[in-house]
Each structure stands twice: as structure tokens, then as C-alpha cells.
Design an enzyme around this catalytic site. Structure first.
Site, short mmCIF file in Angstrom:
data_model
loop_
_atom_site.label_atom_id
_atom_site.label_comp_id
_atom_site.label_asym_id
_atom_site.label_seq_id
_atom_site.Cartn_x
_atom_site.Cartn_y
_atom_site.Cartn_z
N CYS A 41 0.82 -1.22 0.00
CA CYS A 41 0.00 0.00 0.00
C CYS A 41 0.85 1.26 0.00
O CYS A 41 1.69 1.46 0.89
CB CYS A 41 -0.91 -0.01 1.23
SG CYS A 41 -1.86 1.51 1.44
N THR A 108 -8.51 0.37 6.59
CA THR A 108 -7.38 0.72 5.75
C THR A 108 -6.07 0.66 6.53
O THR A 108 -6.04 0.66 7.76
CB THR A 108 -7.56 2.15 5.19
OG1 THR A 108 -7.61 3.09 6.28
CG2 THR A 108 -8.83 2.25 4.36
N TYR A 172 -5.23 6.30 -9.14
CA TYR A 172 -6.45 5.55 -8.81
C TYR A 172 -7.65 6.06 -9.61
O TYR A 172 -8.52 5.28 -10.00
CB TYR A 172 -6.73 5.63 -7.31
CG TYR A 172 -5.79 4.79 -6.48
CD1 TYR A 172 -6.11 3.49 -6.13
CD2 TYR A 172 -4.56 5.29 -6.07
CE1 TYR A 172 -5.25 2.70 -5.39
CE2 TYR A 172 -3.68 4.52 -5.34
CZ TYR A 172 -4.03 3.23 -5.00
OH TYR A 172 -3.15 2.46 -4.28
#
Length: 334
Positions: A41, A108, A172
Site C-alpha cells: 500500500c 485501511t 487511482y
């Protein structure tokens, strides 16, 4: 997703802060908290970099979720028995449920968990790095750099905001666009900003001032993933990073700086983006390329002047348990 097909990130985070005086939520206490990241990530990568640069390994332990997850959230499938060795949980979701039953916010990384209670303290990725730099000052290593010098703070914030909107989140917006028009607009913004960064970095070693700052920490995680996943997987394919001279040299400069490249596991990055979500790549095939050994090639950025750590010093090597595979390794930890 918005009505026109544009991707819109959910920024509903648990915003409790960990501060030196504890008045904004929780007090800084060495050994009390655990930072949970995933090598895959980019948002978590920021926290791993700042923790290394500040030398907080002894004060703030770090758990590493594996690159794969499903609707149950990030999992500790790389740890013995599939559980985080400190928190004893299989899924990061478990810590969120203890804090907020029903998990109204997204699960997250990065996340900081209170070890005694097992509850999430915060998953506000932007605030986490800023507080590690400032609120944890009493526990930072000697020689820790100042990543937000007062004289450059406004410029750092301005550049970092542009980088977030058009690059960090821009890839993204390209990859998750729900239609051609939304994709085209995101693609245009991404490449206009990358062209702006290329011009900015052609004559200066760092984004702001003459040392590494928070702005560099925020740009690097996207650049280091660009050719491996964003160029192809997210169709950000006007050029590869290796074809953009100043940005490629800048990225290599940071990669070769202690605290940056030693947080990167390309195998886990590719495993995550090419396996999750499964419906986009149902075979789960993970590409072997690109060759990552070029990250260690000479960059020549020293000629531009500046000192990466200013009046500070580089961090030492990472703890053995946190070391990443050498470049060129084909091992995929899944």
C-alpha cells in the site's frame, strides 16, 4: 464512484491523534502502540518511511499485513499461524470492530492500534506521518531530519496537495474510472502534473528546499509503484517512469537513500495489485517484470546540490525482521 463515473476516494477515517501531551486523544507512550502497514500500500508506505527516518523502531512497533485481502480486510497471512504476533489477530478488521462495532469507516492501512486494548486509535494516513515527525520528537533518533521546516512549510503543503490530488490519487482515478470521459480527465490531470514535476525537478534535487521533506515522502510511494503496476494495471500508460529523465533520476535518488528503498517489496506490491480485486484479473497471474535492478543505477543528482538529511544523518539499517528482499528477487510472498 460519482455519477459521471469518476472515482472518489472515501476519506472517512478514525481521526484520534496520538500527541505528546495526550490532549487531542491519546498520549505518546513508547511500546504502547503498533503501526500496521502493508508493503503493497502506498499510503502505508509513507508511514513506514517516516518511522524509519525518525528512528522510531524502538518506540513504535510495526506489524505487516500481507498483500492479499478480501471483503474481511487486510490479513496477517505472512505471519506464523496467520496472526499478528503482538496483537494476536488474523484480520485487521478485528481491531476496527473493537473500536467501532459495525466499522462505519473503511478498514485501511496504515493503522495505529493500542496494544493493551487491541483497538484502533487512528487510520488517518495523512495525520499519522505528520504526528510521527512532530509529536514523537522525544523518542526520535539523534540526527532525525526535519521533514517540515518552518521556512518551507507553506510551499511543502502546496506541493504536497498538488501531488496528492493529481498523482497519488490520480493514478487511482485513472485505474478505477467508470467511463471514458472520467478516465480521460483523470489521465490528463495526472500527466499535466507529472510534466510539471519533471520540469520542477530538472534543476533541483528535492521537491521543496534543499533537503528531503514531507513532500518527497508523499511523492515517492507513487513513483516507485508506477512502472510495476500503475503504468499497465491502472492504464497510466503515456510513458514509463524510466522514460522520464528527471523524475526517474529523482526516484532512484530517493530509493537509494536509507529509509526509502529499504521499505519497498516489489513482489508484494505486484501480488496485491494483480490479485486484488479478483474479478479484474481472475487468473491471478502476477507479471515477472519489470526488471527492478535499475533502481540501483547511478542517478547523478548529487550535482544539483542540497543535502538529503540537512543537519541530520541517515538512519541505520532496518531491524532484521523488517528487511525486504534484495532487488531482482522473484519470490512472491503471498
Amino acid at each position: 464512484m460519482t455519477g459521471d463515473g469518476s472515482y472518489e476516494r472515501d476519506r472517512t477515517y478514525i481521526k484520534t491523534r496520538i500527541t505528546a501531551d495526550g490532549q487531542d486523544g491519546c498520549p505518546v507512550e513508547p511500546g504502547r502502540y503498533r503501526l500496521i502497514i502493508a508493503r503493497a500500500c502506498p499510503w502505508a508506505n509513507r508511514s513506514a518511511i517516516v518511522r524509519r527516518l525518525m528512528g522510531l523502531e524502538g518506540a513504535l512497533s510495526m506489524g505487516i499485513a500481507g498483500p492479499l485481502h478480501d471483503e474481511r480486510s487486510w490479513a496477517f497471512h505472512l505471519d506464523p499461524g496467520g496472526r499478528d504476533p503482538v496483537l494476536g489477530i488474523e484480520w485487521l478488521r478485528e481491531a476496527f470492530l473493537l473500536r467501532a462495532p459495525g466499522c462505519p469507516s473503511g478498514i485501511t492501512v496504515p493503522t495505529i492500534v493500542d496494544i493493551p486494548t487491541g483497538r484502533v486509535v487512528t487510520n488517518d494516513f495523512e495525520r499519522i506521518t505528520l504526528d510521527l515527525e512532530s509529536q514523537w520528537a522525544a523518542h526520535q533518533r539523534d540526527g532525525a531530519p526535519d521533514l517540515c521546516p518552518e521556512r518551507w512549510r507553506d510551499e511543502i503543503e502546496d506541493v504536497a496537495d498538488k501531488v496528492y490530488r493529481d498523482v497519488n490519487d490520480g493514478v487511482y482515478q485513472c485505474g478505477f474510472a467508470g467511463g471514458q470521459q472520467a478516465y480521460d480527465e483523470a489521465y490528463r490531470r495526472l500527466w499535466e502534473r507529472l510534466d510539471w514535476l519533471e520540469e520542477r525537478l530538472a534543476g533541483r534535487r528535492h521537491l521543496v528546499g534543499d533537503t528531503i521533506t514531507e513532500a518527497d515522502v508523499r511523492l515517492f510511494p507513487t513513483l516507485v509503484r508506477f512502472d510495476a503496476v500503475y503504468h499497465g494495471r491502472f492504464t497510466c500508460n503515456r510513458q514509463k517512469l524510466t522514460e522520464i529523465p528527471a523524475l526517474w533520476a529523482y526516484a532512484r535518488d530517493l530509493f537509494q537513500t536509507p529509509g526509502f528503498g529499504d521499505t519497498i517489496n516489489f513482489a508484494q506490491i505486484k501480488a496485491h495489485y494483480y490479485v486484488v480485486p479478483h474479478d479484474i484479473n481472475p487468473t491471478g497471474t502476477i507479471p515477472r517484470g519489470p526488471d527492478t535492478r535499475g533502481w540501483l543505477s547511478p542517478h547523478g543528482r548529487e550535482e544539483l546540490g542540497g543535502n538529503p538529511f540537512g543537519d541530520g544523518t541517515p538512519p541505520g539499517p532496518p531491524p532484521p525482521s523488517e528487511r525486504v528482499p534484495p532487488l531482482g528477487s522473484t519470490t512472491v510472498d503471498v
